[in-house]
Design a protein around this motif. Structure first.
Motif, mmCIF file in Angstrom:
data_model
loop_
_atom_site.group_PDB
_atom_site.id
_atom_site.type_symbol
_atom_site.label_atom_id
_atom_site.label_comp_id
_atom_site.label_asym_id
_atom_site.label_seq_id
_atom_site.Cartn_x
_atom_site.Cartn_y
_atom_site.Cartn_z
ATOM 1 N N THR A 29 14.308 -39.577 7.140
ATOM 2 C CA THR A 29 15.033 -40.452 6.221
ATOM 3 C C THR A 29 14.231 -41.737 6.054
ATOM 4 O O THR A 29 13.982 -42.429 7.029
ATOM 5 C CB THR A 29 16.431 -40.758 6.776
ATOM 6 N N ASN A 32 14.063 -47.952 3.243
ATOM 7 C CA ASN A 32 13.820 -48.600 1.968
ATOM 8 C C ASN A 32 14.721 -49.828 1.879
ATOM 9 O O ASN A 32 15.928 -49.722 2.053
ATOM 10 C CB ASN A 32 14.114 -47.617 0.826
ATOM 11 N N SER A 79 23.558 -43.289 5.392
ATOM 12 C CA SER A 79 22.102 -43.158 5.407
ATOM 13 C C SER A 79 21.663 -41.762 5.006
ATOM 14 O O SER A 79 20.693 -41.598 4.265
ATOM 15 C CB SER A 79 21.557 -43.482 6.798
ATOM 16 N N ASN A 84 18.435 -43.178 2.895
ATOM 17 C CA ASN A 84 17.869 -44.483 3.218
ATOM 18 C C ASN A 84 18.419 -44.917 4.573
ATOM 19 O O ASN A 84 19.617 -45.167 4.708
ATOM 20 C CB ASN A 84 18.236 -45.497 2.130
#
Length: 112
Positions: A29, A32, A79, A84
């Motif tokens: 994952t 960002n 997430s 993210n």
């Protein structure tokens, strides 16, 4: 002195959050910094959980641990869904604060 059973539940739950972190790493994952404000507000609402735990003084440790785990699970699910991992890292301090609040203490309030 708090009993061994409550300390086992507490520490097992506290350290099990690293399993969620490991799953995010295995799933690759990305991290960002561009975040959706709506999801950030959803995680921010979990910030009331430490205050809620303060009012749950007489409740069983198992219930407190489940309630304290909500920010970790919420950050993990968001997430994964949004791909993210920053959401998990945002919810992690709330998770830690919850577990600081429910740290098993003696009946007189002292830690040791």
């Amino acid at each position: 002195m708090p009993d061994i059973h409550s300390r086992k539940i507490y520490f097992a739950s506290l350290f099990s959050v690293f399993i969620l972190f490991g799953i995010l790493i295995i799933a690759r994952t990305p991290f960002n910094l561009l975040i959706d404000e709506g999801l950030l507000y959803l995680i921010s609402t979990s910030a009331i959980i430490p205050a809620l735990l303060i009012f749950m003084k007489r409740k069983r440790i198992e219930l407190k641990v489940v309630v304290g785990y909500i920010p970790g699970i919420l950050g993990f699910i968001i997430s994964i869904l949004s791909n993210n991992s920053v959401y998990f890292l945002i919810s992690f301090p709330i998770f830690l604060l919850s577990f600081i609040v429910i740290f098993p203490r003696r009946k007189d309030g002292r830690l040791f």
